[in-house]
Design an enzyme around this catalytic site. Structure first.
Site, PDB file in Angstrom:
ATOM      1  N   LYS A  92     -10.219   0.145  -2.689  1.00 35.47           N
ATOM      2  CA  LYS A  92     -10.159  -0.042  -1.235  1.00 35.47           C
ATOM      3  C   LYS A  92     -10.470   1.249  -0.502  1.00 35.47           C
ATOM      4  CE  LYS A  92      -7.006  -1.273   2.563  1.00 35.47           C
ATOM      5  NZ  LYS A  92      -5.675  -1.775   2.943  1.00 35.47           N
TER       6      LYS A  92
ATOM      7  N   ASP B 291       0.861  -1.184   0.000  1.00 37.21           N
ATOM      8  CA  ASP B 291       0.000   0.000   0.000  1.00 37.21           C
ATOM      9  C   ASP B 291       0.895   1.232   0.000  1.00 37.21           C
ATOM     10  OD1 ASP B 291      -1.786  -2.075   0.558  1.00 37.21           O
ATOM     11  OD2 ASP B 291      -3.049  -0.829   1.830  1.00 37.21           O
TER      12      ASP B 291
ATOM     13  N   LYS C 157      -6.818   3.280  -3.435  1.00 36.19           N
ATOM     14  CA  LYS C 157      -7.267   3.284  -2.044  1.00 36.19           C
ATOM     15  C   LYS C 157      -7.472   4.721  -1.617  1.00 36.19           C
ATOM     16  CE  LYS C 157      -5.292   2.006   2.483  1.00 36.19           C
ATOM     17  NZ  LYS C 157      -4.214   1.249   3.164  1.00 36.19           N
TER      18      LYS C 157
END
Lengths: 293, 308
Positions: free
Chosen positions: B244, B145, B208
């Protein structure tokens, strides 16, 4: 010119707010002459759930607040009630009291709040103990509030019954969800307005109106309620509550007192919704001649 | 002088690249996702799907090996009282905790995601970011991430942001790359869309919303905007990109609203944890409590669930 009378819509009290019931339903209980008393929220299971969430959220800071400060806040409720006496008296008359009885009931309610306000910073000293044990420990027991308490207010009074069983609960640092009297709900909702304008933090007391029959079940099965105080006189309902309480071993207390008597208040109503914590603290002699304390 | 400016605006690549966002329209559409009536049976299924999409996350300065181990245990044993529960999708930790987490979840379906590139600020030179990422991968991370350089993005250096993502993607190799836009710092939905497009075209496998350190985080509006970017890219290329939302989704109700939105925009193909994740720490318990409520009929208390 004659004018159209405004029938008040009484709202419920959750987390310091006055929402309408999420179900949108209402009922209109009648006075003795068959006239509607007002539009009263017919609370749903979801309202009970929301109220319990609010009570749980408020529990931490209310239980940790200094006992003296809790006393000050409770006293403030009495002050605010004193200031709105007339409204309560007229609501009681509207619900069928005589003027004399209504005045007595409001006065007694105020006195009862003052009574429990006084106990706030005293019950701990009176009820906790230092225990003699046969080892070198300083052993003491203190009271801690049970948690979130569900209260089913007495059905036959509008104000004094509610005040009498609610005050000992919050006096001891618990938070509560109250189901008001079904047929005499006016004072409960107005009392919520009093609570809101005194210094009681939102969520400490949550007041719902509606039918006991519908709400008992949710309140007594909810896993996040730690105790139920039952002020009604329906033994079947009480039995059901006790059975439901088994789920998470809630404490259940049932009171059937004549709340209009001056002596229907006592210290042990506070200790009912308290847990006793006993601590063993390793230490030398306490109180003996060789004690260095 | 004036004509030059106008010309610059026109050739400014991003103005052509990303459509502008109608904020009022987005709000209206999002409001409609929140008013779907969901029947109990679908709700139960939805809750289980949502549970299976969670990246159980701990990203705090005070994280210890013990805390990470505890969280991994939770990922595998969400609520043992209930026998038929899915596990979460992944655990998400700092690079320094990847090895510990990997040892705990080895041999299970739970993946280890690691934040990297100087999370959460992203304020470090590129070579540090690459080493940060490489370290996490060497320790055993399955997913990365990364955060984008919001400062560069906001000062209009889109090429810089693009190249950085592409470089990190290159470092990742087979590991899936999630690109955190930190939408709370991008201020407008137009920027969110622009950043989404940059990330997708630069090679992100997932986009995300947030780090969880900045408020507001994963609002429905932001998630909607990003889902639309994914949809447009899919329509154009046939390539699926994951989504996400992270931060601020702590109730099962909100999780279900998100699932409704994903289903209606992207379709059923995205309703697996391969293409949709929730970054959350306290969501799991709320979902568990809801599932238990539906199966036992009584409202639950956090006293009977694990501590987050």
């Amino acid at each position: 010119m004659s004018r159209l009378e405004i029938l008040k819509t009484y709202k419920i009290y959750i987390g310091g707010q006055f929402p309408r019931t999420e179900s949108g339903r209402f009922y209109s209980p009648l006075d003795k002459k068959g006239k509607p008393l007002g539009n009263i929220c017919l609370s749903s299971r979801k309202d009970v759930r929301n109220a319990i969430v609010a009570a749980r959220k408020a529990f931490g800071s209310w239980s940790e607040r200094a006992a003296f400060n809790r006393g000050q806040i409770l006293y403030r409720i009495a002050e605010m009630l004193e200031g709105r006496k007339e409204q309560f008296i007229s609501e009681l008359i509207q619900q069928g009291s005589t003027k004399k009885n209504a005045e007595e009931e409001v006065n007694l309610s105020i006195d009862r709040i003052v009574y429990y306000a006084g106990w706030c910073d005293k019950y701990q000293q009176v009820l906790s103990s230092v225990n003699p044990v046969a080892s070198s420990h300083f052993n003491f027991s203190v009271l801690e509030p049970t948690g979130v308490v569900g209260i089913l207010a007495p059905q036959n009074t509008s104000l004094i019954g509610l005040v009498s069983i609610m005050l000992p609960v919050i006096c001891g640092g618990n938070t509560c969800v109250v189901i008001a009297s079904e047929n005499l709900p006016l004072c409960a909702v107005t009392f919520a307005e009093v609570l809101n304008s005194s210094d009681v933090p939102g969520g400490v007391v949550n007041i719902l109106t509606g039918t006991n029959k519908e709400l008992n079940e949710t309140l007594s099965t909810h896993m996040d309620v730690n105790a139920i105080v039952y002020g009604g006189d329906d033994l079947e309902a009480l039995k059901q509550i006790q059975e439901n309480a088994v789920l998470n071993v809630k404490r259940v207390f049932s009171y059937s007192k004549d709340w209009s008597k001056a002596d229907s208040q006592d210290l042990y109503m506070i200790s009912d919704t308290q847990e006793i914590k006993t601590t063993w603290h390793p230490i030398e002699n306490i109180g003996g001649s060789s004690s260095s304390y | 002088m004036k004509s030059k400016l106008v010309k610059k605006e026109i050739i400014h690549s991003d103005n052509i690249f990303s459509p502008s966002i109608d904020k009022v329209g987005v709000e209206e559409r999002v409001a409609r996702f929140q008013s779907r009536s969901i029947k109990n049976e679908s709700k139960l299924q939805g809750l289980k799907i949502a549970l299976n999409m969670i990246d159980l996350t701990t990203l705090e300065g005070k994280d210890t090996p013990g805390k990470v181990k505890q969280m991994c245990y939770k990922a595998l044993h969400l609520h043992d009282v209930h026998p038929n529960l899915p596990s979460v999708a992944a655990v998400c930790v700092y690079p320094s905790m990847v090895r510990i987490a990997k040892n705990e979840v080895r041999g299970t379906t739970v993946k280890v995601a690691s934040v990297s590139t100087a999370f959460p600020s992203g304020q470090a030179p590129l070579d540090v970011k690459i080493r940060d990422t490489q370290f996490a991968l060497d320790e055993g991370a399955d997913e990365i991430d990364m955060v984008i350089s919001r400062g560069k993005f906001l000062s209009g250096e889109y090429n810089f942001v693009f190249d950085e993502i592409a470089k990190i993607k290159e470092t990742c190799g087979k590991a899936r790359l999630k690109v955190i836009l930190e939408t709370g710092e991008l201020t407008t939905l137009d920027n969110v869309r622009k950043a989404s497009d940059i990330a997708i075209y630069a090679g992100a496998d997932f986009i995300k919303t947030s780090t969880g350190k900045i408020q507001p985080a994963a609002t429905m509006q932001v998630t909607y905007t990003m889902l639309m970017a994914i949809k447009d890219y899919y329509d154009k290329t046939g390539i699926m990109i994951g989504m996400k939302p992270a931060g601020g989704i702590s109730t099962s109700k909100l999780a279900l609203h998100n699932l409704v939105m994903v289903k209606e925009i992207l379709g059923n193909a995205w309703l697996t944890n391969e293409w949709f994740r929730f970054g959350a720490s306290s969501l799991a318990n709320d979902i568990l409590m809801q599932i238990m409520k539906m199966e036992t009929g009584v409202y639950q208390s956090s006293d009977y669930f694990s501590i987050d």
